[in-house]
Design a protein around this motif. Structure first.
Motif, PDB file in Angstrom:
ATOM      1  N   HIS A 211       0.838  -1.213   0.000  1.00  0.00           N
ATOM      2  CA  HIS A 211       0.000   0.000   0.000  1.00  0.00           C
ATOM      3  C   HIS A 211       0.869   1.259   0.000  1.00  0.00           C
ATOM      4  N   LEU A 212       1.912   1.292   0.829  1.00  0.00           N
ATOM      5  CA  LEU A 212       2.810   2.443   0.873  1.00  0.00           C
ATOM      6  C   LEU A 212       3.541   2.607  -0.450  1.00  0.00           C
ATOM      7  N   TYR A 213       3.999   1.509  -1.044  1.00  0.00           N
ATOM      8  CA  TYR A 213       4.670   1.568  -2.340  1.00  0.00           C
ATOM      9  C   TYR A 213       3.731   2.122  -3.399  1.00  0.00           C
ATOM     10  N   TRP A 214       2.477   1.665  -3.394  1.00  0.00           N
ATOM     11  CA  TRP A 214       1.511   2.144  -4.380  1.00  0.00           C
ATOM     12  C   TRP A 214       1.262   3.639  -4.214  1.00  0.00           C
ATOM     13  N   GLN A 215       1.152   4.112  -2.961  1.00  0.00           N
ATOM     14  CA  GLN A 215       0.938   5.532  -2.721  1.00  0.00           C
ATOM     15  C   GLN A 215       2.109   6.366  -3.216  1.00  0.00           C
ATOM     16  N   ILE A 216       3.334   5.911  -2.950  1.00  0.00           N
ATOM     17  CA  ILE A 216       4.508   6.668  -3.370  1.00  0.00           C
ATOM     18  C   ILE A 216       4.637   6.656  -4.889  1.00  0.00           C
ATOM     19  N   SER A 217       4.432   5.508  -5.506  1.00  0.00           N
ATOM     20  CA  SER A 217       4.611   5.422  -6.958  1.00  0.00           C
ATOM     21  C   SER A 217       3.520   6.173  -7.721  1.00  0.00           C
ATOM     22  N   SER A 218       2.328   6.282  -7.146  1.00  0.00           N
ATOM     23  CA  SER A 218       1.252   7.007  -7.831  1.00  0.00           C
ATOM     24  C   SER A 218       1.263   8.497  -7.500  1.00  0.00           C
ATOM     25  N   GLY A 219       2.070   8.903  -6.529  1.00  0.00           N
ATOM     26  CA  GLY A 219       2.166  10.316  -6.186  1.00  0.00           C
ATOM     27  C   GLY A 219       1.137  10.768  -5.175  1.00  0.00           C
ATOM     28  N   ASN A 220       0.437   9.859  -4.537  1.00  0.00           N
ATOM     29  CA  ASN A 220      -0.580  10.219  -3.552  1.00  0.00           C
ATOM     30  C   ASN A 220      -0.038  10.316  -2.131  1.00  0.00           C
ATOM     31  N   PHE A 221       1.247  10.075  -1.960  1.00  0.00           N
ATOM     32  CA  PHE A 221       1.836  10.083  -0.628  1.00  0.00           C
ATOM     33  C   PHE A 221       2.013  11.512  -0.166  1.00  0.00           C
ATOM     34  N   LYS A 222       1.433  11.838   0.983  1.00  0.00           N
ATOM     35  CA  LYS A 222       1.513  13.188   1.516  1.00  0.00           C
ATOM     36  C   LYS A 222       2.570  13.232   2.611  1.00  0.00           C
ATOM     37  N   VAL A 223       3.503  14.150   2.484  1.00  0.00           N
ATOM     38  CA  VAL A 223       4.543  14.336   3.489  1.00  0.00           C
ATOM     39  C   VAL A 223       3.988  15.249   4.569  1.00  0.00           C
ATOM     40  N   ALA A 224       4.248  14.908   5.833  1.00  0.00           N
ATOM     41  CA  ALA A 224       3.755  15.712   6.936  1.00  0.00           C
ATOM     42  C   ALA A 224       4.373  17.107   6.868  1.00  0.00           C
ATOM     43  N   GLU A 225       3.568  18.104   7.179  1.00  0.00           N
ATOM     44  CA  GLU A 225       4.069  19.475   7.144  1.00  0.00           C
ATOM     45  C   GLU A 225       5.020  19.699   8.311  1.00  0.00           C
ATOM     46  N   THR A 226       6.055  20.467   8.043  1.00  0.00           N
ATOM     47  CA  THR A 226       7.029  20.736   9.098  1.00  0.00           C
ATOM     48  C   THR A 226       6.485  21.802  10.040  1.00  0.00           C
ATOM     49  N   ALA A 227       6.943  21.764  11.264  1.00  0.00           N
ATOM     50  CA  ALA A 227       6.526  22.748  12.256  1.00  0.00           C
ATOM     51  C   ALA A 227       7.136  24.096  11.907  1.00  0.00           C
ATOM     52  N   GLU A 228       6.489  25.146  12.357  1.00  0.00           N
ATOM     53  CA  GLU A 228       7.005  26.482  12.093  1.00  0.00           C
ATOM     54  C   GLU A 228       8.335  26.660  12.809  1.00  0.00           C
ATOM     55  N   SER A 229       9.262  27.295  12.106  1.00  0.00           N
ATOM     56  CA  SER A 229      10.560  27.513  12.728  1.00  0.00           C
ATOM     57  C   SER A 229      10.459  28.659  13.727  1.00  0.00           C
ATOM     58  N   THR A 230      11.121  28.495  14.836  1.00  0.00           N
ATOM     59  CA  THR A 230      11.110  29.525  15.863  1.00  0.00           C
ATOM     60  C   THR A 230      12.385  30.336  15.757  1.00  0.00           C
ATOM     61  N   ASP A 231      12.319  31.557  16.213  1.00  0.00           N
ATOM     62  CA  ASP A 231      13.502  32.407  16.206  1.00  0.00           C
ATOM     63  C   ASP A 231      14.495  31.902  17.237  1.00  0.00           C
ATOM     64  N   LYS A 232      15.749  31.813  16.833  1.00  0.00           N
ATOM     65  CA  LYS A 232      16.781  31.365  17.749  1.00  0.00           C
ATOM     66  C   LYS A 232      17.273  32.574  18.541  1.00  0.00           C
ATOM     67  N   ILE A 233      17.292  32.429  19.845  1.00  0.00           N
ATOM     68  CA  ILE A 233      17.724  33.515  20.715  1.00  0.00           C
ATOM     69  C   ILE A 233      19.108  33.170  21.244  1.00  0.00           C
ATOM     70  N   PHE A 234      20.059  34.068  21.012  1.00  0.00           N
ATOM     71  CA  PHE A 234      21.431  33.862  21.454  1.00  0.00           C
ATOM     72  C   PHE A 234      21.689  34.743  22.659  1.00  0.00           C
ATOM     73  N   ASP A 235      22.086  34.123  23.747  1.00  0.00           N
ATOM     74  CA  ASP A 235      22.367  34.863  24.971  1.00  0.00           C
ATOM     75  C   ASP A 235      23.863  34.781  25.244  1.00  0.00           C
TER      76      ASP A 235
END
Length: 100
Positions: free
Chosen positions: A43-67
């Motif tokens: 099932h996973l192979y079929w989804q990837i080969s047909s292009g129906n595989f959805k990649v999870a969205e990445t979390a929003e990047s947070t600002d890096k604070i340097f102290d």
């Protein structure tokens, strides 16, 4: 090897007592698990080969604070550890062990 004839009712009573029944249960469970894994892989192979595989969205990047103060504190701690390590490497300067 002769396969024993057991009714379903007797088979449940024979679990743990009869090696044939135990092996049938082990093999059946293995076949079921293997079938589920193979079906999931296909099932996973079929989804990837047909292009129906959805990649999870990445979390929003947070600002890096340097102290800088925290960095200086950390560097100071590591320098004190290094100094202590160098003192140990130079040799022990204290009372001698009386048992020696």
């Amino acid at each position: 090897m002769r396969v024993p004839h057991l009714s379903t009712r007797n088979a449940f009573r024979e679990i743990g007592r009869n090696a044939f029944v135990d092996w049938i249960i082990v093999l059946t469970a293995t076949i079921i698990v293997a079938g589920a894994l193979i079906a999931g892989g296909v099932h996973l192979y079929w989804q990837i080969s047909s292009g129906n595989f959805k990649v999870a969205e990445t979390a929003e990047s947070t600002d890096k604070i340097f102290d800088k103060g925290e960095l200086d504190s950390l560097i100071g701690r590591f320098q004190s550890r290094e100094n202590a390590s160098l003192q140990v490497k130079k040799g022990y300067k204290g009372l001698a062990d009386p048992s020696l």
